[in-house]
Structure formats: structure tokens, C-alpha cells
Design a protein around this motif. Structure first.
Motif, PDB file in Angstrom:
ATOM      1  N   ALA A  90       0.817  -1.216   0.000  1.00 47.90           N
ATOM      2  CA  ALA A  90       0.000   0.000   0.000  1.00 47.90           C
ATOM      3  C   ALA A  90       0.847   1.260   0.000  1.00 47.90           C
ATOM      4  N   ILE A  91       2.094   1.146   0.454  1.00 53.91           N
ATOM      5  CA  ILE A  91       3.016   2.285   0.473  1.00 53.91           C
ATOM      6  C   ILE A  91       4.343   1.842  -0.110  1.00 53.91           C
ATOM      7  N   ASP A  92       4.860   2.637  -1.030  1.00 47.29           N
ATOM      8  CA  ASP A  92       6.188   2.443  -1.621  1.00 47.29           C
ATOM      9  C   ASP A  92       7.053   3.589  -1.135  1.00 47.29           C
ATOM     10  N   VAL A  93       8.079   3.296  -0.336  1.00 49.64           N
ATOM     11  CA  VAL A  93       8.855   4.363   0.288  1.00 49.64           C
ATOM     12  C   VAL A  93       9.673   5.160  -0.716  1.00 49.64           C
ATOM     13  N   THR A  94       9.857   4.661  -1.922  1.00 50.18           N
ATOM     14  CA  THR A  94      10.609   5.414  -2.930  1.00 50.18           C
ATOM     15  C   THR A  94       9.755   6.469  -3.612  1.00 50.18           C
ATOM     16  N   ARG A  95       8.444   6.413  -3.426  1.00 50.01           N
ATOM     17  CA  ARG A  95       7.557   7.372  -4.087  1.00 50.01           C
ATOM     18  C   ARG A  95       7.477   8.672  -3.306  1.00 50.01           C
ATOM     19  N   PRO A  96       7.189   9.780  -3.989  1.00 44.81           N
ATOM     20  CA  PRO A  96       6.985  11.044  -3.280  1.00 44.81           C
ATOM     21  C   PRO A  96       5.774  10.986  -2.357  1.00 44.81           C
ATOM     22  N   VAL A  97       5.881  11.655  -1.220  1.00 44.35           N
ATOM     23  CA  VAL A  97       4.739  11.777  -0.311  1.00 44.35           C
ATOM     24  C   VAL A  97       3.542  12.347  -1.047  1.00 44.35           C
ATOM     25  N   ALA A  98       3.808  13.313  -1.937  1.00 50.71           N
ATOM     26  CA  ALA A  98       2.725  14.002  -2.640  1.00 50.71           C
ATOM     27  C   ALA A  98       1.939  13.077  -3.561  1.00 50.71           C
ATOM     28  N   SER A  99       2.500  11.932  -3.932  1.00 55.59           N
ATOM     29  CA  SER A  99       1.735  10.997  -4.749  1.00 55.59           C
ATOM     30  C   SER A  99       0.620  10.349  -3.938  1.00 55.59           C
ATOM     31  N   TYR A 100       0.728  10.386  -2.622  1.00 56.14           N
ATOM     32  CA  TYR A 100      -0.323   9.894  -1.736  1.00 56.14           C
ATOM     33  C   TYR A 100      -1.113  11.029  -1.095  1.00 56.14           C
ATOM     34  N   ILE A 101      -0.432  12.150  -0.830  1.00 60.85           N
ATOM     35  CA  ILE A 101      -1.057  13.316  -0.189  1.00 60.85           C
ATOM     36  C   ILE A 101      -0.797  14.519  -1.097  1.00 60.85           C
ATOM     37  N   PRO A 102      -1.613  14.760  -2.109  1.00 59.26           N
ATOM     38  CA  PRO A 102      -1.347  15.842  -3.065  1.00 59.26           C
ATOM     39  C   PRO A 102      -1.181  17.202  -2.404  1.00 59.26           C
ATOM     40  N   GLU A 103      -1.907  17.445  -1.315  1.00 57.85           N
ATOM     41  CA  GLU A 103      -1.829  18.741  -0.645  1.00 57.85           C
ATOM     42  C   GLU A 103      -0.430  19.034  -0.102  1.00 57.85           C
ATOM     43  N   PHE A 104       0.345  18.003   0.125  1.00 57.76           N
ATOM     44  CA  PHE A 104       1.680  18.158   0.686  1.00 57.76           C
ATOM     45  C   PHE A 104       2.659  18.801  -0.294  1.00 57.76           C
ATOM     46  N   ALA A 105       2.369  18.757  -1.583  1.00 57.09           N
ATOM     47  CA  ALA A 105       3.327  19.157  -2.620  1.00 57.09           C
ATOM     48  C   ALA A 105       3.648  20.650  -2.641  1.00 57.09           C
ATOM     49  N   ALA A 106       2.799  21.472  -2.074  1.00 58.00           N
ATOM     50  CA  ALA A 106       2.976  22.932  -2.149  1.00 58.00           C
ATOM     51  C   ALA A 106       4.326  23.351  -1.585  1.00 58.00           C
ATOM     52  N   ASN A 107       4.805  24.513  -2.048  1.00 59.35           N
ATOM     53  CA  ASN A 107       6.071  25.092  -1.579  1.00 59.35           C
ATOM     54  C   ASN A 107       7.267  24.174  -1.832  1.00 59.35           C
ATOM     55  N   ASP A 108       7.296  23.599  -3.028  1.00 53.95           N
ATOM     56  CA  ASP A 108       8.447  22.807  -3.491  1.00 53.95           C
ATOM     57  C   ASP A 108       8.713  21.570  -2.651  1.00 53.95           C
ATOM     58  N   LYS A 109       7.654  20.953  -2.113  1.00 55.60           N
ATOM     59  CA  LYS A 109       7.824  19.718  -1.359  1.00 55.60           C
ATOM     60  C   LYS A 109       7.403  18.507  -2.194  1.00 55.60           C
ATOM     61  N   ASP A 110       7.191  18.690  -3.469  1.00 55.10           N
ATOM     62  CA  ASP A 110       6.626  17.634  -4.316  1.00 55.10           C
ATOM     63  C   ASP A 110       7.564  16.436  -4.503  1.00 55.10           C
ATOM     64  N   ALA A 111       8.873  16.614  -4.338  1.00 56.10           N
ATOM     65  CA  ALA A 111       9.817  15.524  -4.590  1.00 56.10           C
ATOM     66  C   ALA A 111      10.223  14.774  -3.330  1.00 56.10           C
ATOM     67  N   ILE A 112       9.799  15.217  -2.161  1.00 52.20           N
ATOM     68  CA  ILE A 112      10.177  14.545  -0.909  1.00 52.20           C
ATOM     69  C   ILE A 112       9.580  13.147  -0.890  1.00 52.20           C
ATOM     70  N   THR A 113      10.412  12.140  -0.642  1.00 51.68           N
ATOM     71  CA  THR A 113       9.937  10.761  -0.654  1.00 51.68           C
ATOM     72  C   THR A 113       9.503  10.302   0.739  1.00 51.68           C
ATOM     73  N   VAL A 114       8.728   9.242   0.765  1.00 50.41           N
ATOM     74  CA  VAL A 114       8.327   8.633   2.037  1.00 50.41           C
ATOM     75  C   VAL A 114       9.568   8.186   2.811  1.00 50.41           C
ATOM     76  N   GLU A 115      10.534   7.615   2.114  1.00 49.57           N
ATOM     77  CA  GLU A 115      11.759   7.174   2.768  1.00 49.57           C
ATOM     78  C   GLU A 115      12.464   8.337   3.468  1.00 49.57           C
ATOM     79  N   GLN A 116      12.563   9.482   2.805  1.00 48.25           N
ATOM     80  CA  GLN A 116      13.215  10.635   3.416  1.00 48.25           C
ATOM     81  C   GLN A 116      12.487  11.075   4.681  1.00 48.25           C
ATOM     82  N   VAL A 117      11.166  11.012   4.675  1.00 46.53           N
ATOM     83  CA  VAL A 117      10.405  11.374   5.866  1.00 46.53           C
ATOM     84  C   VAL A 117      10.719  10.405   7.003  1.00 46.53           C
ATOM     85  N   MET A 118      10.810   9.125   6.699  1.00 51.75           N
ATOM     86  CA  MET A 118      11.066   8.127   7.734  1.00 51.75           C
ATOM     87  C   MET A 118      12.504   8.158   8.244  1.00 51.75           C
ATOM     88  N   LEU A 119      13.407   8.755   7.454  1.00 48.28           N
ATOM     89  CA  LEU A 119      14.820   8.819   7.834  1.00 48.28           C
ATOM     90  C   LEU A 119      15.235  10.174   8.398  1.00 48.28           C
TER      91      LEU A 119
END
Length: 387
Positions: A90-119
């Protein structure tokens, strides 16, 4: 998963499970010292091995079955929910957070991955989020949208005390279709029988939580410089007032995913037993093997110590810095865990099959003393069992 595998009742003969009585006596004496000398109001410790509680004791003005705010030790439990969803695809840590939570992408956060958040390499360590905003969906999403990065994601490590785990909680809800607190309860804690470990405690169930108390005075600039070579510790959101806010009934009810869990020492030690053996098959074996052993983040912290982080845990490592990571000097390099503010300790060591937890409601304002206490207690705990 119809029956709980864990029983909080301590075994009758702890020595038959390998507990060294002399080493345990030394640990108990060190733990009792801070209570007897008035530096901490109360604390608990617990060991578990082979799925059983080997020892569970309380010191000071708190009953044995009372609970403590475990602060960032909560992160390992929320990570447990993420690991389920990762294993289910259900979650791929290599994908951007914004691919699951589109609202998160604002202010140049669109490329942040789930893995980066967890690390903790995602670049927004101080992003503001008021706990009481969580249950208002519009305000929650507006917070995510307004956040900005302090530095380019993936380029450095800086501990994210709470911000990253608000995102993980939202990911859990989006991908599971339900409340993250109920997901943790229904998929992990209830099946394991961990009734004392909880994220999000209704007001009516808060009577057994020990109130947090500030103690001592902060270390002086000279003391800090003599110990670590700088005259002031970095300023973060983890202030005394912020920690004391977890005495608030409404904050406790929210269940801050980065630091608002409550537990007994026995329940948290047993959670780590599940990470060692997974008796109910809660997690996919390959996922659990990865998160408890594979270091994905070796970037240095502000003191130059490599983070040694997996997806949700800290690995002790073989570089002689396990004590700096909160696990003392005596665990094996394979030990893993996640401590919490105020001196909460939680780890498991695959070399011995032992898990250990120490909890207190005393918030010692002298940070150096707290670090030394953590190292001393964890080191003594690591000597209590042989491999």
C-alpha cells in the motif's frame, strides 16, 4: 490472530531466563539513585525475553501498573503501522509523499519521498503543527500545504521531533482508510495483548498516566562546552513547556504520532519482543528484517555522530557510538530501538533476545545529566543477560 501471545505478568524465576542477579542489582541501584536523591519523582524498568516479562519494577511515587508518556519512543510504534502497509504494497517508500497526499506538494515539497520522511532527511524538522489541529481535516491539510523546507531534502540529517510523523499518520490514514490510532490498536497492539501501550488516550482513560514534572536546572554553557565542545545545544521544538504540554488531557487524547504515546515499561518491552520474533506474523518477514537491521541513513548529526537510522528505528552500530544513540556501551552492534525525550529508553538486542525499557515522568532540565543517566542505565541493562 485470535489470541494475544504476550502476558505482562513477570516470570516466577527470572534467573532461569538468564537474568544475572548481580548485574540486575547494579541496574536497580542506579535506577533507584535518582529517585532517592530527588532528581526524579518516579520511574519504571522492564526486561522481556522469549516473549515473557522477566522483570518489571517501579520506583518512587507511582504504582507498578501506572503509565508514562513515552515521547519519541512512540515513533517505533507508528513505524510499525507503516511497515504493515509497506509489506502489503500500500506504500512504496521510494515514491513522493505528494503521490499519496497531493496537498503536501505545495512550496516545493513535491519531490520529498516517504523514505526521506522516515529517515529524518526530508528537510522540514521545525515545521509547525498544533496537536489539536489534527482532528480538523481542513486545518491539518492546510498545515501540510504551508510548510516549507529548511534545506534541500536528502542532503542532510536533522531530527524531526514531530513534523515527520504527522505526515506518516496521514499516510497511514490515506492508505488504510481509517484513523491511524485505531489502525495501530487493531493491527498491532490488541493482537499482541499490549493493553497498556496506547496512542491517543480518551479523557476517561487517562487516570493512570503519571503527570510530567520538571526537575533540576539547565546545564551551564561552560558545562556544555566542556562535555561536547559547543556552548549551546541546538534549539528545537523540544522545550520544557512543549514536553509539559503532554500533561494536557486534550493533547493526550490526540495521540501525537511523533511523541504522544503512553505505556508501561512492560508493554513497551513486549512490543520490542514482537519486533524480535513477530509471533503473529504481523509484518512481512523481509520488511521486518530490513527495518530492524538495514541502516539507510548514516548522515551525521550536529555532533558528527552518524544517524544509523533504518526505516523507523536506530541501530546501535559497531562504531563505538551506541551510547550516543541512547543504547549504552554494552549492547551488540545489532541492537535497535528508539528512545524518547526526558530519558525514556527502549531497545531490543537480537544477540541476546532481550528487550529493555525504562520510563520516567521526571523531565530533568540538565540535559547532560539526562544523557549520562541514559547511558549509565542502558549500559547496566545490557550487562544483565548473556547471549
Amino acid at each position: 490472530m485470535t489470541s494475544a501471545p504476550f502476558d505482562r505478568s513477570p516470570v516466577a524465576d527470572p534467573e532461569s531466563y538468564g537474568l544475572d542477579p548481580e548485574a540486575f542489582a547494579a541496574l536497580r541501584a542506579r535506577v533507584r539513585l535518582d529517585v532517592d536523591e530527588g532528581r526524579l519523582p518516579s520511574c519504571q524498568l522492564a526486561f522481556a525475553r522469549a516473549g515473557r516479562v522477566i522483570a518489571w519494577e517501579a520506583f518512587g511515587a507511582a504504582p507498578l501498573d501506572s503509565r508514562y508518556v513515552i515521547f519519541s519512543a512512540t515513533k517505533a510504534v507508528v513505524a510499525g503501522a507503516m511497515w504493515i502497509l509497506i509489506g502489503e504494497g500500500a506504500i512504496d517508500v521510494t515514491r513522493p509523499v505528494a503521490s499519496y497526499i497531493p496537498e503536501f506538494a505545495a512550496n516545493d515539497k513535491d519531490a520529498i519521498t516517504v523514505e526521506q520522511v522516515m529517515l529524518h532527511t526530508s528537510g522540514f524538522p521545525r515545521a509547525p503543527f498544533a496537536p489539536l489541529d489534527w482532528d480538523d481535516r481542513d486545518r491539518r491539510l492546510d498545515r501540510f500545504a504551508r510548510w516549507r523546507c529548511n534545506w534541500e531534502p536528502g542532503t542532510r540529517y536533522e531530527y524531526h521531533p514531530t513534523s515527520a510523523h504527522w505526515v506518516l499518520a496521514e499516510l497511514i490514514e490515506r492508505r488504510s482508510g481509517g484513523d491511524f490510532r485505531m489502525f495501530v490498536r487493531e493491527r498491532i497492539l490488541d493482537p499482541l495483548g499490549l493493553s497498556g501501550l496506547q496512542i491517543g488516550v480518551p479523557r476517561a482513560e487517562q487516570g493512570d498516566i503519571n503527570d510530567l514534572v520538571s526537575t533540576g536546572a539547565p546545564a551551564t554553557a561552560d558545562e556544555i562546552e566542556a562535555a561536547i565542545g559547543i556552548r549551546a545545544l541546538p534549539q528545537t521544538e523540544v522545550t520544557p513547556d512543549a514536553l509539559l504540554s503532554f500533561n494536557g488531557p486534550d493533547v493526550r487524547a490526540v495521540g501525537v504520532p511523533g511523541g504522544g504515546g503512553v505505556s508501561t515499561a512492560a508493554d513497551l518491552a513486549l512490543y520490542y519482543q514482537a519486533l524480535l520474533a513477530d509471533p503473529l506474523g504481523i509484518w512481512k518477514p523481509d520488511v521486518l528484517a530490513d527495518v530492524t537491521a538495514r541502516v539507510r541513513n548514516r548522515l551525521p548529526d550536529y555532533m558528527g555522530t552518524p544517524a544509523n537510522r533504518s526505516l523507523g528505528l536506530v541501530i546501535a552500530g559497531d562504531d563505538g557510538r551506541a551510547n550516543v544513540r541512547g543504547m549504552g556501551h554494552t549492547v551488540s552492534p545489532r541492537a535497535f530501538g528508539h528512545n524518547g525525550a526526558g530519558g525514556q529508553i527502549a531497545w531490543a538486542d537480537p544477540a541476546t533476545g532481550v528487550s529493555f525499557c525504562y520510563l520516567t515522568n521526571g523531565l530533568d532540565l540538565h540535559q547532560l545529566r539526562e544523557w549520562r543517566r541514559t547511558s549509565g542505565i542502558a549500559s547496566r541493562a545490557g550487562r544483565c543477560f548473556a547471549a
